[in-house]
Design a protein around this motif. Structure first.
Motif: not given
Length: 394
Positions: A303-308, A322-324, A326-336
């Protein structure tokens, strides 16, 4: 009739200092059936071992003690199995008396803060930080100091600079393994340095570890507590068994554990003997539990790989993530630098939700970031959720 105006109900200054949980507030917003919520840190409902829990509950109910008051520190069988698990993971000799069972690890964190902190005491947290930790330390009247998190976890160099500058925290809190919300893991070198700093400056490391067993590839990270004694470890069955069991635990230096047990007497007298007995059976059945963990890890990895992959396809270089592992979360930041708090209502209108990064901020605003959880949905649904997010962001 009296003309006197009614008095307002008195509320404590402590309550005024505690900000609400944006994540909990989002649960109502995202309860709509048409919204795919990537917001909550909920384990996958389809992977909860309901049948195994039901069977263990039926067996537990055959013993009268399972529906009676129990020891404040927890049912002995559960403390024994937790002590064995913690001994194996840390390489230390953890005894049953070193374990205090709590109603989830959040209660352990709250009791620990109340045992160790006075109003005005300094506490170091990661920035961005776990929201539940911020609430606990705010309620305790602590003064919070944020330390950045990078791809190797907490920036221990930055922590050391604060210490060299005169800061003397009582506690340093970290979600070291598969961080919430950043999704990164503290390196072993940094774990050892953190323990060395704890010995030198006299603070207690709070190792909040609800995700450590959900490593996608290879064994779980070696805990911080393997590197030193000034560590209080918090564990939980919520992410690996079921949240509704409300089973967590604390393993800490003896005087700290004793204080937590004493304070727990005034909080709830004892936890649920029934759910603790169920958790003890499931954790002690190592053949079943190991296979259950393998299933969780395999599903969450996919599921992590599908999301990323979906994020990469939909946003490309417009975001960093981020590239998870383990765990449950992915952190995303907008460059703009766009404001994800402003994006959220549009996202909900498009049928998807996330947690804006500002909810986890300590010093840095984090307004262009967001946290996604990949745990709750199978791969096709996650890809659809990202397409909805991309549509909302255009």
């Amino acid at each position: 009739m009296s003309s006197l105006a009614p008095h307002p109900y008195p509320l404590s200054a402590r309550l005024r200092d505690v900000r609400g949980s944006a994540i909990r507030d989002l649960l109502t917003l995202t309860a709509r059936a048409d919204v795919l919520s990537l917001a909550g840190g909920l384990p996958a409902a389809d992977l909860l071992p309901r049948t195994r829990i039901a069977d263990a509950t039926a067996r537990a109910l055959a013993a009268p003690g399972a529906v009676q008051y129990s020891e404040t520190a927890g049912v002995a069988a559960l403390r024994e199995v937790v002590a064995a698990i913690e001994s194996a993971r840390t390489g230390r000799d953890i005894g049953t008396g070193d374990v205090v069972v709590t109603s989830g690890s959040q209660q352990a964190l709250d009791l620990l803060a109340r045992v160790t902190l006075d109003p005005g005491d300094d506490v170091v947290v990661e920035d961005p930080a776990y929201v539940g930790a911020l609430q606990v330390f705010q309620a305790a009247g602590a003064v919070l100091h944020g330390v950045p998190v990078d791809t190797d976890g907490m920036d221990v160099d930055a922590l050391e600079l604060l210490l060299l500058g005169g800061l003397r925290p009582r506690l340093v809190h970290t979600v070291a393994s598969f961080h919430n919300p950043r999704g990164v893991t503290l390196s072993q070198a940094r774990r050892a340095r953190l323990c060395a700093l704890a010995d030198r400056y006299g603070f207690l490391v709070v190792e909040d570890d609800p995700y450590g067993l959900i490593a996608f590839d290879g064994p779980p990270p070696v805990p911080i507590a393997a590197h030193g004694e000034r560590v209080a470890r918090l564990g939980s069955a919520s992410k690996v068994l079921a949240p509704a069991l409300r089973v967590g635990w604390l393993v800490a230096p003896p005087e700290v554990s004793a204080g937590v047990e004493r304070l727990k007497q005034s909080t709830d007298l004892c936890g649920s003997a029934l759910t603790q007995t169920v958790a003890a059976e499931l954790l002690a059945d190592t053949t079943w539990f190991d296979e259950h963990l393998r299933s969780l890890r395999t599903a969450y990895r996919s599921r992590a790989r599908a999301l990323t992959a979906a994020l990469d396809d939909a946003f490309g270089d417009a975001v960093t993530r981020s590239t998870p592992t383990g765990g449950m979360f992915c952190w995303v930041e907008f460059r703009d630098g766009r404001d994800t708090g402003a994006l959220l209502p549009r996202a909900v209108d498009h049928g998807v939700a996330f947690v804006p990064g500002a909810a986890f901020a300590v010093g840095t605003p984090r307004t262009s970031a967001l946290r996604c959880s990949f745990a709750g949905y199978p791969e096709p649904v996650l890809r659809g959720a990202v397409l909805r997010l991309a549509a909302a962001a255009t």
